[in-house]
Design an enzyme around this catalytic site. Structure first.
Site, short mmCIF file in Angstrom:
data_model
loop_
_atom_site.label_atom_id
_atom_site.label_comp_id
_atom_site.label_asym_id
_atom_site.label_seq_id
_atom_site.Cartn_x
_atom_site.Cartn_y
_atom_site.Cartn_z
N ASP A 75 0.83 -1.21 0.00
CA ASP A 75 0.00 0.00 0.00
C ASP A 75 0.86 1.26 0.00
O ASP A 75 2.02 1.25 0.41
CB ASP A 75 -0.96 0.01 1.19
CG ASP A 75 -0.25 -0.05 2.54
OD1 ASP A 75 0.70 -0.84 2.66
OD2 ASP A 75 -0.66 0.68 3.46
N GLU A 137 0.01 -1.42 5.62
CA GLU A 137 1.09 -1.03 6.52
C GLU A 137 0.93 0.42 6.94
O GLU A 137 1.20 0.78 8.10
CB GLU A 137 2.44 -1.23 5.83
CG GLU A 137 3.65 -1.01 6.73
CD GLU A 137 4.15 0.42 6.78
OE1 GLU A 137 4.99 0.73 7.64
OE2 GLU A 137 3.70 1.25 5.95
#
Length: 384
Positions: A75, A137
């Site tokens: 991400d 994350e």
């Protein structure tokens, strides 16, 4: 095609997937799984509870403990309200730099591992090599925590983890924790001319923030004498305060988004205990004296443990041999490394690019940094 050029081509493909944390990462995960499967890896997609995201865990070599894990997150942070000079999701090369959202944080490292996958596959023997590419994350390391649970259930523990966050290829063997929270205030609306007949949630949120700022100052004096962090104390940051509906309406709700970065677990306890006492002994009694249903509720977005430096760290020894570096450092930013350490792995953080470029408009990765990462991974392949 050499490994660096192959890495650049793969990075261009990965940047084209707009894997902002609020959106799905499945297309990118499936693309990476395809590349790894072509190299002969066994791939497992681990679906997130939401169903629109997944972790990718892949293995080359035997299925046993003690392997080496190459770890990255899929991400990226949003690009909204940032002024880019090029399309953030179409990688552009200029002056020895690769521009695009996620180039340094941290798709560059991922691209290099994928480019070297066929080389790893040809050389892996008794010690397995794993790839871990996670979701979310940036919003609390949710994917890594999910992966941790899956690995526990499997009874599988790699011995070494290399987390490829941007460190300019320096070896990082310690960092602060990252604890993120959202605190919500529910009051009683009313007309702004009659403030004593309502409970203004924004006003109580402001008092809460003021208390947080007091704790922020107090934490400076709690810094461990030998702390190597910069700054050496636990930090607090108020990211957002929102609430209310209009100038003349007593605000019925408010929200504070905040975080702390502990250098020691005792500081996190200190902050949480102080906030609990402040809310239960001061704020809530005042609020509920007017409106019994008034409330203050804190949601834990993520409590990610820091990476504790260890005297005996096989990951540090390996990466030192691979890079030629004979020193290691500490950083203040957080990663997934502490989650892997808690599983029993030896962990370091080492990857291409600088954290100074992360999360900003015109994020970039210097090609020479990517080249250093590729050379490190090529030397790793020689050791397998």
């Amino acid at each position: 095609m050499d490994a660096l050029n192959r890495s650049i081509d793969i990075l261009r493909e990965l940047i084209a997937f707009p894997t902002v944390s609020t959106d799905s990462n499945l297309d990118m995960i499936q693309h990476m799984a395809g590349l790894l499967e072509e190299a002969g890896a066994r791939c497992e997609l681990i679906a997130a509870p939401c169903g629109t995201k997944a972790n990718l865990f892949a293995t080359l070599g035997p299925e046993r403990d003690g392997g080496i894990l190459l770890s990255g997150h899929s991400d990226v942070v949003p690009v909204s309200d940032q002024e880019w000079t090029s399309d953030p999701f179409a990688m552009e090369e200029r002056d020895g730099r690769l521009y695009g959202r996620g180039t340094c944080d941290m798709k560059g490292f991922i691209a290099a591992t994928l480019a070297l996958a066929p080389v790893f596959a040809a050389r892996v023997k008794d010690r397995p090599l794993h790839f871990s590419f996670t979701y979310d994350e940036e919003t609390g390391c949710l994917g890594a925590q999910h992966l941790s649970e899956v690995l526990k259930a499997k009874g599988l523990t790699p011995g070494v983890a290399i987390v490829g966050e941007p460190t300019e290829m320096r070896i990082i063997d310690g960092h602060k924790g990252c604890y993120e929270y959202t605190t919500r205030f529910s009051g009683l609306p009313g007309h702004g001319s009659l403030p004593d007949q309502g409970v203004n949630a924004v006003e109580y949120a402001v008092r809460y923030v003021n208390h947080l700022l007091g704790l922020k100052d107090a934490l400076r004096s709690r810094a461990p004498a030998m702390s190597g962090f910069d700054p050496p104390w636990t930090t607090v940051n108020v990211g957002a305060l929102t609430g209310g509906v209009a100038h003349n309406v007593i605000a019925p709700t408010a929200q504070v988004d905040w975080e702390m970065r502990p250098v020691q677990i005792e500081d996190a306890t200190f902050v949480k205990d102080s906030l609990h006492r402040f809310c239960s002994e001061e704020l809530l009694p005042r609020m509920r004296a007017i409106h019994p249903d008034a409330s203050i509720e804190t949601e834990v977005i993520g409590e990610v443990a820091g990476l504790e430096p260890a005297d005996d760290n096989e990951a540090r020894r390996i990466v030192s041999e691979l890079t030629g570096a004979n020193t290691s450092d500490l950083v203040s930013f957080g990663t997934e490394a502490g989650i892997f350490q808690a599983l029993g792995m030896n962990v370091v953080v080492c990857g291409p690019g600088s954290i100074e470029q992360a999360h900003k408009a015109d994020e970039y990765l210097a090609i020479d940094q990517l080249g250093q990462c590729v050379r490190m991974l090529e030397r790793l392949a020689e050791r397998l």
